[in-house]
Each structure stands twice: as C-alpha cells, then as structure tokens.
Write a protein that holds these residues in place. Structure first.
Motif, mmCIF file in Angstrom:
data_model
loop_
_atom_site.group_PDB
_atom_site.id
_atom_site.type_symbol
_atom_site.label_atom_id
_atom_site.label_comp_id
_atom_site.label_asym_id
_atom_site.label_seq_id
_atom_site.Cartn_x
_atom_site.Cartn_y
_atom_site.Cartn_z
ATOM 1 N N ALA A 26 -26.227 41.424 9.697
ATOM 2 C CA ALA A 26 -26.605 41.864 9.430
ATOM 3 C C ALA A 26 -27.518 41.777 9.575
ATOM 4 O O ALA A 26 -28.850 42.298 10.538
ATOM 5 N N SER A 29 -28.994 39.097 11.520
ATOM 6 C CA SER A 29 -29.570 39.455 13.363
ATOM 7 C C SER A 29 -30.730 39.989 13.212
ATOM 8 O O SER A 29 -31.689 40.077 13.920
ATOM 9 N N GLY A 32 -35.714 37.581 11.881
ATOM 10 C CA GLY A 32 -35.582 36.520 12.918
ATOM 11 C C GLY A 32 -36.393 36.287 13.082
ATOM 12 O O GLY A 32 -37.856 36.020 12.472
ATOM 13 N N ASN A 184 -23.451 32.795 7.614
ATOM 14 C CA ASN A 184 -24.734 34.189 6.400
ATOM 15 C C ASN A 184 -24.503 34.025 5.261
ATOM 16 O O ASN A 184 -26.171 34.550 4.328
ATOM 17 N N SER A 241 -32.488 44.683 15.861
ATOM 18 C CA SER A 241 -31.364 43.974 16.745
ATOM 19 C C SER A 241 -30.703 45.015 17.070
ATOM 20 O O SER A 241 -29.572 45.273 16.853
ATOM 21 N N ILE A 246 -25.342 44.213 19.497
ATOM 22 C CA ILE A 246 -25.025 43.122 18.523
ATOM 23 C C ILE A 246 -25.284 43.835 17.013
ATOM 24 O O ILE A 246 -22.964 43.806 17.041
ATOM 25 N N TYR A 250 -20.937 44.398 15.910
ATOM 26 C CA TYR A 250 -20.414 43.491 14.221
ATOM 27 C C TYR A 250 -19.784 44.838 13.655
ATOM 28 O O TYR A 250 -19.356 44.406 12.868
ATOM 29 N N THR A 340 -29.301 32.498 12.128
ATOM 30 C CA THR A 340 -28.612 33.780 11.842
ATOM 31 C C THR A 340 -28.562 34.287 13.157
ATOM 32 O O THR A 340 -27.508 35.575 12.813
ATOM 33 N N SER A 341 -29.361 35.054 13.563
ATOM 34 C CA SER A 341 -29.863 35.764 14.396
ATOM 35 C C SER A 341 -29.158 35.406 15.939
ATOM 36 O O SER A 341 -28.430 36.036 16.816
ATOM 37 N N SER A 344 -25.384 36.009 15.923
ATOM 38 C CA SER A 344 -25.254 37.056 16.315
ATOM 39 C C SER A 344 -25.567 37.924 17.537
ATOM 40 O O SER A 344 -24.298 38.183 18.026
ATOM 41 N N ILE A 345 -26.048 37.015 18.364
ATOM 42 C CA ILE A 345 -26.632 36.675 19.793
ATOM 43 C C ILE A 345 -24.687 36.646 20.830
ATOM 44 O O ILE A 345 -24.285 36.938 21.374
ATOM 45 N N GLN A 347 -22.189 36.095 19.299
ATOM 46 C CA GLN A 347 -20.716 36.899 18.839
ATOM 47 C C GLN A 347 -20.794 37.794 20.037
ATOM 48 O O GLN A 347 -19.289 38.325 19.987
#
Length: 518
Positions: A26, A29, A32, A184, A241, A246, A250, A340-341, A344-345, A347
């Motif tokens: 988290a 995400s 960023g 992460n 985010s 997102i 998560y 890392t951001s 998350s997008i 996923q």
C-alpha cells in the motif's frame, strides 16, 4: 445455498503472507512519482511552510477517511472494484468498472514516465543531456512533434517501456504474495535508503540552506486563500492512491482478522513523511541551483512535474560535484517509486478481469499485461507521446478520479446506506476505532470539497482549454479519455458474469453487522 456458494470463493482468494506485505504494498502504491515532483512545488507555491497546516487538515479530514472507505469496501466484500460494488448493490457495478477503466488509462501512460527515468539513470553515467537539458529532453530524447497522433517510434523510449511491461508481466504472474509482496519488500526499503542518501547529499551542497528556507518559511497570508486549501486537499487526494480501485483491490487480499485502520494510518503517514522528505531534498538541491546562478529560489523555473525531474534536476546534476552519482540515485528513486505504483494499478485491472470472466490469475495477468503494454507502446513511445501523456494525465486525474471519489462517497453513504455497516466492520477488525465522525467526513465534507474542485477544474478546462493544444486534440485525448472510461463502465457491466452464483448470490460478509454494534 448462498453461504455454500460464497464461502469457497472467499477461502480460495489469494492473501498477503503477513501484515507487513500489505502495508509495504500500500505504501508502494501511494509513494509514487507525484510525491517527488508534485508535492514540493505545490507546497512552495501555496504558502511554503504555512501549507503544512491545510495539508495536515486535509490528510485527517479527507485522505485518511476515504482511505478507510476503500479499505472497508475491499476487505468486507473481498473483491476488486466491479465485484465489490456489485456485492453491495447490483446496480453499482458500473462504478467499479469506471475505476478499473481509470486504472487502465493511468497505467498505460505511467509506464512511459518510468521508462524516461530508466533512460535518465543510464544518461547519468556520462551526463548525456549536456548544457541544455530542456532541448535534450524535448527535442533529442523524446523528439516531440506537433499535437497529432504520431506512429513514429522513439526507440530510446520504446525499449525501456517494453522492459517495464515485461517486468509487470512477471510480477503479476507470480501473484499477490510471491510477486507484488516480495517486490515491495525489496523496492520500498531500497527506495527509502537511496532517497535518504540523496537528501543527505543535497543538504551539504552550497546554498542548500537557502533552498530549505524558501521551502519552510511560512507565508501565513496564504491561509486566507481558498485555492491553497483546495491545493492541499488535491495533493492529499492524488498522493494516497484512493478512490480509483487500487486500495479496494489490495484490501481484498487481507486476512479476515487483519487490523485495517491501523494499517491505514501507517500508510497515510508514511506517504506524507516521504513527501516531506522529498520536499527537503528537492529544495536543498534547488537552493544549490540558485546559488550557482547567483539568484533566488523564487526566480527559478520548472519547480514541479516532469520538467522538475527531467530538465531542472539534470541541469543541477551537471553543475554539482559528484553529479553522476547524484543523478543515478535520483533517477533510481523515480524508477523504484514508479514501479511499485504501476504494479498496484496493474493488479487492480487484472483482478477485475479475473473475477468477471472467471479465469485464473496467470491468464488474466497475460491478457492485461499484453493489452495494456500494446496500447501504451502505441500511444506513448512515439514523437507525440509527451503531449498525449500530459493531456491524458490531466483529465484522468483531475476529472476522472475526482468524479469517482464523489460518486463513490455519495452512493456508499447516502444511496446504498452502507456507512454504518462499513464503520462497524472496520471497528470489528481494527484496534483504532472510527466513530460517526467518519461517516460525516466521507459522506459530507469529502464530496463538498471534491465537488468544488471538480466544478472549478471543468470550468477552467472548458473556458481556457489546456496548454494551447487544439480543440480537436483536447476532445480526443482529454474529454475522450473520460468518454472511454464511461464506455468501459457500461460495456463491461453488460457482459454477463461467467459464474452467476459468484456474482449474484447473497454475499455473506463477515462479521455480521448485528453482532458487532459499536
């Protein structure tokens, strides 16, 4: 029957290996590119040190409450946005696809910026941008042309972009725990170490204290300007985010008895701490730049956005002792924060497709990665990529995400009347309890502030246009972006679910509200 059908889907859902995996994902995400290149400039132009007051108030009254809303929806209804909202009310599914459409759009251009940072990491070895970083970035590296739909590839962008998409595919195929979680666990500590080293180096540059003085000296009169407060809420909103799927996704992978609100507080304050660290590093560096030019920080240009990262910073790097190392650290930080951001997008999109069409994780990851990668390379690795990216970014963030947040808050609290249920759910699984004030902040203050932001931005874009781009171009890449997301929300809602019992059965959320009054 309903319980029997819903429960296996819940039990077989992927989960984070431990609480730290979720928290780091988290944070990854939330932290960023915008933390590094947006916050320092916004703070400086909005009262400098005084900006921290509305920023903190915005964090407590909007950022954290809406983050909790995302967490509550994802954790209680155990799904990505389309299925999570459908489980709340069948007719709410389009909102989930609207958020998924936003993730798709943001992901395809976000990869381009990561590719730029990867290239500039390599360029740092020999300071390839020379004495004129602006010309190098726009004309030599990106080869920017007119605002048209170009098909001429820029190989220096296309190749690193392809590498970004290959990395995204590999991580998605490895899964939530083994892929995203482990990525992460490595990238976030590495980002903190590298960026901290960069900041420490910047603090010892000549003129660094002048930069920090410019950044922290409060302009108390700015607090009387409503636009400063709007800027604070906008910064918190965009940097966490939240409200575009997102964090819902998560949170849906968290264990049933996970401590959700405490995790949210850690994520929110970690994000803000990194923004403050970024402000210190950026303005210490800008102080050095002003010192070298024998001018004031206030006289400098390019204090925010891509220009800060790819024009202003390279100019500073070229003039400072050990600039090669500084450049490598800075652009490595951009790459780590971006990756890392972006994962998350990805996923969020992959999970939505996986659930809708009842396909396995690997097949969903392949479909989403290949499709998004192909569109991304076609639109943003060409000579018109920078202009397209700038336009799509403006409309997706300032119109799409804000609209999503307003609609989500109003539907959840006032139309579906789920506020009390979600609050009780958070309190049942968390140590930090939320009271009725949370419902007020999410259902009233949030929509009012965000509604004002949205109306103000729409009026400005309609009356003044954007960056002098032709009307047809704004229509295609600006308003066309929002139209595309709306079409996605309608079309994917109309497609039947592969497993009717999975989507239509009464979902037995845990814990039952009646047993957990607070």
């Amino acid at each position: 029957m309903a319980t029997a059908m819903a429960q296996p889907a819940q039990e077989s859902r992927e989960q984070w290996n431990h609480q730290a995996g979720f928290i780091l994902a988290a944070i990854g995400s939330a932290v960023g590119l915008g933390n590094i290149w947006r916050f320092p400039g916004v703070a400086y132009s909005s009262g400098s040190g005084a900006f921290l007051i509305p920023y903190l108030i915005a964090l407590l009254t909007a950022g954290i409450p809406i983050l909790f809303l995302d967490y509550a929806i994802g954790h209680r209804f155990r799904a990505a946005p389309p299925l999570a909202f459908r489980r709340m009310a069948k007719w709410a599914e389009p909102l989930g696809w609207f958020q998924t459409g936003l993730l798709f759009v943001i992901g395809i251009y976000y990869a381009a910026v990561i590719a730029w940072a990867m290239s500039y990491f390599v360029f740092s070895f020999d300071l390839r941008w020379g004495d004129d970083p602006a010309t190098f970035f726009v004309s030599e590296y990106l080869q920017v042309g007119d605002p048209v739909v170009s098909t001429t590839p820029v190989w220096g962008v296309l190749i690193p972009m392809a590498l970004v998409w290959i990395l995204m595919l590999v991580v998605l195929l490895l899964g939530v725990a083994n892929g995203i979680g482990k990525l992460n666990m490595i990238f976030i500590p590495l980002l903190v170490v590298i960026f901290t080293a960069l900041v420490i180096r910047a603090l010892f540059l000549p003129g660094a204290l002048d930069g920090l003085d410019a950044f922290f000296t409060p302009d108390w009169a700015a607090l009387a300007d409503p636009n400063v407060w709007i800027a604070a809420y906008a910064q918190i909103f965009f940097s966490l985010s939240i409200a575009f799927g997102i964090m819902i996704t998560y949170a849906s992978y968290q264990r049933r008895k996970a401590n959700m609100t405490s995790s949210g507080l850690v994520v929110a304050f970690a994000n803000s701490s990194f923004e403050l660290l970024a402000g210190i590093g950026v303005f210490a560096t800008l102080g050095f730049m002003a010192h070298q030019a024998n001018t004031q920080v206030s006289e400098l240009e390019g204090l925010t956005g891509p220009i800060l990262s790819f024009v202003t910073f390279p100019k500073v790097i070229a003039e400072m002792p050990g600039g090669n190392i500084f450049g490598m650290l800075f652009f490595a930080s951009l790459v780590l924060a971006g990756v890392t951001s972006l994962i998350s997008i990805m996923q969020g999109v992959s999970a939505s497709v996986q659930e809708k069409f009842s396909i396995d994780r690997i097949k969903a990851g392949l479909i989403v990665s290949i499709l998004m990668g192909a569109v991304s390379l076609f639109l943003f690795s060409t000579t018109s990529g920078l202009i397209a990216l700038d336009t799509v970014d403006m409309w997706s963030n300032n119109i799409g995400i804000v609209l999503s947040a307003i609609v989500m808050s109003i539907l959840t609290i006032w139309i579906m009347r789920r506020g009390r249920e979600l609050r009780i759910h958070l309190n049942a699984v968390s140590t930090f309890k939320v009271g009725p004030w949370w419902t007020v902040l999410v259902g009233i203050l949030g929509p009012v502030v965000l509604g004002f932001m949205l109306v103000q931005r729409v009026i400005t874009l309609i009356t003044e246009g954007y960056e002098g781009y032709p009307g047809w171009y704004i229509g295609v890449f600006g308003w066309g972006t929002i139209a595309f997301v709306f079409i996605v929300s309608v079309v994917f809602t109309l497609i039947p679910w592969r497993r009717k019992e999975f989507s239509d059965a009464q979902f037995n959320a845990w814990p039952p509200v009646k047993e957990n009054r607070s």
